[in-house]
Write a protein that holds these residues in place. Structure first.
Motif, short mmCIF file in Angstrom:
data_model
loop_
_atom_site.label_atom_id
_atom_site.label_comp_id
_atom_site.label_asym_id
_atom_site.label_seq_id
_atom_site.Cartn_x
_atom_site.Cartn_y
_atom_site.Cartn_z
N THR A 33 10.42 23.76 13.83
CA THR A 33 9.57 22.74 13.36
C THR A 33 9.36 23.20 11.78
OG1 THR A 33 7.65 23.86 13.79
CG2 THR A 33 8.51 22.67 15.43
N SER A 34 9.05 22.31 11.17
CA SER A 34 8.49 22.23 9.87
C SER A 34 7.64 20.90 9.41
CB SER A 34 9.51 22.18 8.73
OG SER A 34 10.04 21.04 8.48
N SER A 35 6.84 20.97 8.47
CA SER A 35 6.13 20.06 7.99
C SER A 35 5.92 19.75 6.53
CB SER A 35 4.65 19.75 8.70
OG SER A 35 3.94 20.79 8.22
N VAL A 36 5.72 18.59 5.97
CA VAL A 36 5.63 18.72 4.48
C VAL A 36 4.70 17.32 4.03
CG1 VAL A 36 7.73 17.23 4.42
CG2 VAL A 36 7.04 18.41 2.49
N ASP A 37 4.00 17.41 3.13
CA ASP A 37 3.10 16.13 2.65
C ASP A 37 4.39 15.23 2.25
OD1 ASP A 37 0.77 17.24 3.61
OD2 ASP A 37 0.47 18.14 1.57
N LEU A 38 4.15 13.96 2.54
CA LEU A 38 5.13 12.86 1.82
C LEU A 38 4.10 11.76 1.44
CD1 LEU A 38 7.97 11.78 1.40
CD2 LEU A 38 7.88 10.82 3.63
N VAL A 39 4.45 11.37 0.19
CA VAL A 39 3.68 10.27 -0.63
C VAL A 39 4.57 9.36 -1.11
CG1 VAL A 39 1.96 9.69 -2.27
CG2 VAL A 39 1.49 11.83 -1.04
N GLU A 71 0.87 -1.20 0.26
CA GLU A 71 0.07 -0.04 0.11
C GLU A 71 0.95 1.35 -0.03
OE1 GLU A 71 -0.11 -2.15 2.77
OE2 GLU A 71 -1.48 -3.56 1.60
N ALA A 72 0.40 2.08 -0.73
CA ALA A 72 1.28 3.54 -0.58
C ALA A 72 0.99 4.06 0.73
CB ALA A 72 0.50 4.68 -1.79
N ALA A 73 2.17 4.93 0.83
CA ALA A 73 2.13 5.80 2.23
C ALA A 73 1.94 7.24 2.18
CB ALA A 73 3.49 5.62 3.03
N ALA A 74 0.80 7.61 2.41
CA ALA A 74 0.42 9.05 2.22
C ALA A 74 0.27 9.57 3.61
CB ALA A 74 -0.46 9.35 1.25
N GLY A 75 0.89 10.87 3.81
CA GLY A 75 0.62 11.45 5.07
C GLY A 75 1.55 12.79 5.25
N THR A 76 1.84 13.23 6.26
CA THR A 76 2.34 14.38 6.56
C THR A 76 3.46 14.08 7.45
OG1 THR A 76 0.41 15.78 6.89
CG2 THR A 76 2.21 16.72 7.60
#
Length: 824
Positions: free
Chosen positions: A680-686, A660-665
């Protein structure tokens, strides 16, 4: 009908310089078959536990002696003129077999079985059988003198005898050279035609399960009729054929009703019963059945811009290998049982391992081993049994190699788990790099086995498995056999000479051996090491450290990662911790290189006795801290922080080895050890299934203000976490900031720990409370305010508080604090 000869055996010393307390063997003592001399001496009370202390030298007389196994049995001839064969599963090793005083078999190969027609030898009533064994050590020396000395590891010329190489001692095993009837022996009665072997060769042809069943028959005599009917059935498919004397029989079936066999993590390990009957199948010798699975195997070696890969492919799908090397599961292999094998293979599957490499210095394992791997979906890489030595290609050994290889491949081809046959361990590398050529003086060294004999046999008998000339191997005559850019490699500069940071200097396509040593569980050591005072360099300790300068390398390998131990207890915990970190460090690096890297096989899963070694599970079946780290870094999804491949900065990599693909932050935080968030920082990662993705870390997050007090934390919303400390533990401002409470619960105990600031690698050494205790988790790092509950399985009635004692509840922090306090 099979009649086992498994009772009434005696063991007698024929020649040897025995100690006085073993005088009873001169007249014979009770013996067990299957068994070996050492276990019979133990059972008779003439030998204590040979693993305790330093007994190798005083027990060397056993391997230097000649022995006789003898039994009597009653035989009643059948009225129908059946043939009676002596069936010998395996003799260890140089043996002469007599029945009623007549020599019926002479053999010098542990890795073969034998069948002998006893016509004219058996008699009605009482019969006797004797098996005389030559000293394996003396025989090896004699044959070396005849064949010519050739390079080999360690003391004895194991390369001159067809016996398990590690039985003469290795850098993790003792020199207890055995003799004995190590596999079952009996008499089989049969008449007419019998099934000698069944060799199913499976494949997926245009997606359809297919099997070619090679049926080898033996006729009793020339008067037996010339042809017999044969029926083959599997998964609802049935084929009828006719076998003719002296004509090979192959029965082919498409099996559209079957599902493919898949390795762990890729689908179900579907198995089906294959049944072959001859002439109606009314007798044991005319019916044979076994489980088979349908799969296709390929290994991609096609050159690319980075060299050439080693990508395992099953049923058309690339498989990332999380592997472990396997050695014989006990020094005395006749003590291995189906149940013990199941436990050891569960150590692999519970840790996320999907492939076991059966190493070339050991054995072709029993069918039980491969049956379990079939059921569990564990891939098997099987070495031919040559390791760390040059081997003569004279007819004496060539003929034995051919016979044992044909038998092994024929026996094991039915197992869908076995996907790779490998020519041998480190022998090609040895020829190139270990200064063998001037010592050989032009004599043969084994090349003919790897490039001619073995590939011919595999192509003939197991054409749907893959063959590799050796491990390591680059699959090119113009590339170094241990070139990281091509094929498989072994990494041993780390451990032997370099700190584990050096794993990052390698960019391997596939690693088939690498590892780092550490001691076994404390109770395991205490069961065999009795030095006073206890010391890492005591005589008995060093008897259980077989690697050259092993404990010196352990201490050197700490580098700046961990402080020098203050006492024996700290030495034990420090070295276990460093081993776990080292192997995890390497695996995280390899996985971060995906898709360049396509797998790894750590050295090693198991131990054969209590010893300081590379094993993840010790000789008393304690899972070392390494095992828990192996489980963590073998998870389908691994998040790891690594240096940028460009040379500056950091990157966060998610290797998603799942369907399964992994999609999240992805959230990144640089914070202090007491939990104060600085950046801090955040990014979408798929990340797609069976793929990897990476994110460059912002310099504000990757650059600490105070390396001793800060950590980078990467958390994925899909549940994974990765840490990057800006300094080694010896330079971190770690403190003892842990609260713990323990209580008894049904089935054992619970220990809850809460951190007030970062506490690294919290571990319960529960066997220090009770040697039978086991714990569900280990190597747990907690941040300020986090709690973890350890679940301990142990006998009732223990004091729960013992599980939070300062020699049981350990962490990296306590080592740092103790060293800092001592230096103040």
């Amino acid at each position: 009908m099979y009649h086992p000869l498994d009772s009434g055996w005696t063991l007698t010393l024929l020649r040897g310089d025995r100690p006085e307390h073993c005088a009873a063997v001169d007249g014979g003592i009770p013996a067990t078959v299957p068994g070996v001399v050492h276990t019979d001496l133990m059972a008779a009370g003439l030998l204590g536990d040979p693993f305790i202390g330093d007994q190798e030298a005083e027990l060397a007389w056993i391997g230097l002696s000649d022995w006789r196994y003898r039994s009597e049995f009653t035989w009643t001839p059948s009225a129908d003129d059946s043939r009676a064969d002596l069936v010998v599963g395996g003799l260890d090793t140089v043996a002469t077999v007599r029945v009623n005083g007549q020599v019926v078999l002479e053999t010098a190969n542990q890795h073969r079985s034998h069948r002998v027609d006893l016509a004219g030898v058996l008699r009605g009533g009482r019969n006797d059988i004797e098996v005389d064994f030559r000293s394996p050590v003396e025989w090896a020396r004699e044959r070396e003198a005849v064949l010519g000395a050739r390079p080999h590891a360690y003391v004895h010329p194991f390369n001159a005898i067809r016996k398990s190489a590690c039985n003469f001692g290795w850098d993790w095993g003792p020199d207890f050279a055995t003799s004995g009837v190590w596999r079952p022996v009996g008499i089989e009665e049969w008449s007419g035609v019998r099934i000698a072997s069944i060799r199913p060769v499976v494949d997926l042809v245009d997606g359809v399960p297919h099997v070619d069943v090679h049926v080898d028959l033996e006729w009793q005599d020339d008067d037996t009729r010339e042809e017999v009917p044969v029926v083959v059935s599997v998964a609802g498919a049935v084929a009828h054929s006719t076998a003719r004397r002296d004509h090979p029989l192959v029965v082919s079936l498409d099996v559209p009703g079957a599902e493919p066999w898949w390795p762990r993590g890729y689908g179900d390990a579907n198995l089906y019963e294959l049944v072959v009957t001859v002439d109606g199948g009314g007798e044991d010798h005319t019916r044979s059945s076994r489980s088979i699975g349908f799969r296709s195997v390929d290994v991609d070696l096609a050159p690319d811009q980075d060299g050439s890969p080693f990508t395992v492919r099953v049923n058309g799908r690339d498989v990332y290998v999380h592997g472990a090397n396997w050695i014989p599961d006990d020094v005395f292999v006749t003590r291995i049982t189906p149940e013990s094998l199941a436990e050891s293979i569960a150590d692999a599957t519970d840790a996320g391992v999907n492939l076991l490499r059966v190493w070339g210095g050991g054995l072709y394992e029993s069918d039980d081993f491969y049956d379990i791997c079939d059921r569990e979906g564990v891939l098997v890489w099987q070495d031919f049994l040559l390791a760390c030595a040059a081997y003569s290609e004279d007819a004496e050994l060539w003929d034995e190699f051919e016979a044992e290889a044909r038998e092994a491949v024929t026996r094991l081809t039915s197992h869908p788990s076995l996907i790779i046959w490998n020519g041998g361990n480190e022998n090609i590398w040895g020829y190139v790099d270990w200064k063998w050529r001037p010592r050989l003086g032009g004599r043969t060294w084994g090349e003919g086995y790897y490039t001619d004999l073995f590939p011919r046999i595999v192509a003939e008998l197991a054409p749907t498995t893959f063959y590799s000339e050796g491990s390591p191997f680059s699959f090119s005559r113009y590339a170094h056999p241990n070139d990281a850019a091509h094929g498989t490699m072994h990494i041993w500069d780390v451990w032997n000479a370099r700190d584990y940071d050096a794993y990052r200097t390698h960019r391997p396509r596939f690693v088939s051996e690498f590892g780092y040593q550490g001691p076994p569980a404390f109770s395991t050591l205490e069961s065999v090491v009795r030095d006073e005072p206890r010391s890492a360099f005591g005589a008995e300790m060093l008897a259980h450290q077989k690697a050259d300068q092993g404990n010196v390398k352990l201490e050197r390998g700490l580098g700046s990662h961990l402080p020098e131990p203050r006492d024996y207890d700290d030495w034990h915990w420090t070295m276990q911790l460093n081993q776990a970190r080292a192997v995890a460090f390497g695996i995280e690096w390899f996985r971060s290189l995906f898709p360049l890297n396509r797998g790894w096989i750590m050295w090693q899963l198991n131990d054969c006795w209590p010893v300081v070694s590379w094993a993840a599970v010790d000789g008393h079946r304690h899972r070392k801290p390494l095992w828990y780290e192996l489980r963590r870094v073998s998870a389908p999804r691994l998040l790891t922080v690594q240096p940028s491949l460009a040379g500056e900065g950091l990157r966060v990599v998610l290797h998603n080895d799942a369907d399964e693909a992994a999609a999240g932050t992805l959230e990144l935080r640089r914070e202090t050890l007491d939990g104060t968030v600085l950046e801090t920082s955040s990014v979408d990662l798929v990340v797609d299934a069976r793929s990897a993705g990476s994110v460059a870390v912002d310099p504000l997050l990757a650059t600490p203000e105070n390396p001793a007090k800060e950590v980078l934390v990467a958390r994925s919303s899909t549940g994974e976490r990765a840490l990057w400390f800006f300094a080694d533990d010896t330079a971190l401002d770690l403190d003892l900031a842990l609260d713990a409470r323990a209580r008894a619960v049904p089935g054992g105990y619970e220990v809850a720990v809460t951190a007030r600031e970062v506490t690294k690698d919290i571990t319960l050494l529960v066997d220090r409370v009770d040697a039978s205790a086991r714990v569900d988790s280990s190597m747990v790092t907690l941040f300020a305010g986090e709690e973890h509950v350890f679940r301990v399985t142990a006998p009732e009635g223990l004091d729960p508080e013992a599980f939070v004692g300062d020699r049981v509840l350990r962490s990296a922090n306590d080592l740092v604090v103790r060293a800092r306090t001592a230096a103040a």
